[in-house]
Design a protein around this motif. Structure first.
Motif, mmCIF file in Angstrom:
data_model
loop_
_atom_site.group_PDB
_atom_site.id
_atom_site.type_symbol
_atom_site.label_atom_id
_atom_site.label_comp_id
_atom_site.label_asym_id
_atom_site.label_seq_id
_atom_site.Cartn_x
_atom_site.Cartn_y
_atom_site.Cartn_z
ATOM 1 N N LYS A 131 34.272 29.404 42.039
ATOM 2 C CA LYS A 131 34.388 29.489 40.487
ATOM 3 C C LYS A 131 35.615 30.473 40.423
ATOM 4 N N THR A 132 36.280 30.247 39.091
ATOM 5 C CA THR A 132 37.338 31.242 38.626
ATOM 6 C C THR A 132 37.028 32.011 37.429
ATOM 7 N N GLU A 133 37.573 33.227 37.371
ATOM 8 C CA GLU A 133 37.380 34.025 36.271
ATOM 9 C C GLU A 133 38.660 34.697 35.791
ATOM 10 N N MET A 134 38.707 34.603 34.384
ATOM 11 C CA MET A 134 40.015 35.159 34.006
ATOM 12 C C MET A 134 39.898 36.808 33.645
ATOM 13 N N VAL A 135 40.815 37.575 34.010
ATOM 14 C CA VAL A 135 40.682 38.799 33.855
ATOM 15 C C VAL A 135 41.907 39.587 33.030
ATOM 16 N N MET A 136 41.718 40.254 31.967
ATOM 17 C CA MET A 136 42.784 41.076 31.298
ATOM 18 C C MET A 136 42.967 42.391 31.687
ATOM 19 N N PHE A 137 44.276 42.803 31.585
ATOM 20 C CA PHE A 137 44.626 44.034 31.506
ATOM 21 C C PHE A 137 44.941 45.024 30.367
ATOM 22 N N SER A 138 44.578 46.349 30.411
ATOM 23 C CA SER A 138 44.916 47.069 29.267
ATOM 24 C C SER A 138 46.171 48.231 30.042
ATOM 25 N N LYS A 139 46.573 49.255 28.979
ATOM 26 C CA LYS A 139 47.534 50.276 29.257
ATOM 27 C C LYS A 139 46.568 51.170 30.195
ATOM 28 N N ALA A 140 45.197 51.142 29.968
ATOM 29 C CA ALA A 140 44.415 52.052 30.782
ATOM 30 C C ALA A 140 43.813 51.648 32.157
ATOM 31 N N THR A 141 44.413 50.179 32.461
ATOM 32 C CA THR A 141 43.888 49.582 33.605
ATOM 33 C C THR A 141 44.745 50.426 34.775
ATOM 34 N N LYS A 142 43.976 50.841 35.894
ATOM 35 C CA LYS A 142 44.653 51.384 37.006
ATOM 36 C C LYS A 142 44.583 50.249 38.261
ATOM 37 N N TYR A 143 45.831 50.637 38.928
ATOM 38 C CA TYR A 143 45.978 49.749 40.117
ATOM 39 C C TYR A 143 46.047 50.750 41.384
ATOM 40 N N LEU A 144 45.190 50.106 42.475
ATOM 41 C CA LEU A 144 45.338 50.742 43.623
ATOM 42 C C LEU A 144 45.577 50.031 44.854
ATOM 43 N N ILE A 145 46.459 50.230 45.879
ATOM 44 C CA ILE A 145 46.246 49.760 47.016
ATOM 45 C C ILE A 145 46.117 50.934 47.936
ATOM 46 N N GLY A 146 44.922 50.596 48.758
ATOM 47 C CA GLY A 146 44.305 51.650 49.409
ATOM 48 C C GLY A 146 43.805 52.510 48.521
ATOM 49 N N MET A 171 32.891 36.703 43.774
ATOM 50 C CA MET A 171 31.645 36.972 43.637
ATOM 51 C C MET A 171 31.690 38.079 42.480
ATOM 52 N N LEU A 172 30.665 38.032 41.429
ATOM 53 C CA LEU A 172 30.641 39.199 40.714
ATOM 54 C C LEU A 172 29.282 39.993 40.820
ATOM 55 N N LEU A 173 29.504 41.169 40.894
ATOM 56 C CA LEU A 173 28.330 42.131 40.912
ATOM 57 C C LEU A 173 28.379 43.257 40.015
ATOM 58 N N ALA A 174 27.438 43.269 39.232
ATOM 59 C CA ALA A 174 27.190 44.356 38.037
ATOM 60 C C ALA A 174 27.009 45.719 38.779
ATOM 61 N N HIS A 175 27.545 46.741 38.459
ATOM 62 C CA HIS A 175 27.353 48.369 39.155
ATOM 63 C C HIS A 175 27.693 49.212 38.014
ATOM 64 N N GLY A 176 26.780 50.007 37.582
ATOM 65 C CA GLY A 176 27.157 50.890 36.756
ATOM 66 C C GLY A 176 27.721 50.826 35.518
ATOM 67 N N GLY A 177 27.186 49.512 34.792
ATOM 68 C CA GLY A 177 27.812 49.110 33.565
ATOM 69 C C GLY A 177 29.296 48.211 33.982
ATOM 70 N N ALA A 178 29.776 48.174 34.739
ATOM 71 C CA ALA A 178 31.014 47.488 35.414
ATOM 72 C C ALA A 178 30.601 46.219 36.129
ATOM 73 N N THR A 190 44.004 35.037 36.933
ATOM 74 C CA THR A 190 42.783 34.330 37.142
ATOM 75 C C THR A 190 42.396 34.628 38.738
ATOM 76 N N VAL A 191 41.310 34.725 38.830
ATOM 77 C CA VAL A 191 40.855 35.076 40.138
ATOM 78 C C VAL A 191 39.666 33.898 40.497
ATOM 79 N N LYS A 192 40.108 33.358 41.883
ATOM 80 C CA LYS A 192 39.063 32.229 42.466
ATOM 81 C C LYS A 192 38.138 33.257 43.214
ATOM 82 N N LEU A 193 36.912 33.167 42.888
ATOM 83 C CA LEU A 193 35.714 34.042 43.296
ATOM 84 C C LEU A 193 35.265 33.424 44.852
ATOM 85 N N GLN A 194 34.513 34.252 45.544
ATOM 86 C CA GLN A 194 33.897 33.608 46.726
ATOM 87 C C GLN A 194 33.280 32.363 46.734
ATOM 88 N N ASP A 195 32.618 32.295 45.457
ATOM 89 C CA ASP A 195 31.791 30.768 45.510
ATOM 90 C C ASP A 195 32.659 29.788 44.901
#
Length: 103
Positions: free
Chosen positions: A31-46, A1-8, A24-29
């Motif tokens: 479809k698939t979407e490829m997402v890149m990461f950068s050095k600035a990407t933050k990762y969280l578990i909880g 699922m893709l939802l636009a929120h505050g520019g993101a 590659t992420v399989k969306l709830q519908d």
């Protein structure tokens, strides 16, 4: 699922492939979407910090990303890992409380 929120854009689904600096992420519908990461990407578990190595095939994620117009791919600013897991924990935690109400 893709939802636009505050520019993101929020990309929600299950990781189907991890390749270097993108997933590659399989969306709830379906479809698939490829997402890149950068050095600035933050990762969280909880609420705890995580790393890119915590991303595995089959893991559920919610990714905040913006479209990189040059690459025609999403660039992640934040990745929330394992977002579906707390629901299972909460339902187990609720069971003893409900049992206690039957006294």
């Amino acid at each position: 699922m893709l939802l636009a929120h505050g520019g993101a854009t929020h990309i929600m689904g299950t990781i189907t492939a991890v390749q270097g600096d993108h997933v590659t992420v399989k969306l709830q519908d379906g479809k698939t979407e490829m997402v890149m990461f950068s050095k600035a990407t933050k990762y969280l578990i909880g609420t705890k910090a995580a790393t890119k190595t915590d991303l595995k095939v089959g893991t559920r994620v919610v990714i905040d990303a913006t479209m990189d117009e040059k690459m025609k791919m999403y660039l992640a600013s934040e990745v929330k890992i394992g977002v579906a897991m707390p629901a299972t924990t909460d339902s187990k935690a609720a069971a003893p409380a409900a049992h206690g109400n039957h006294k």
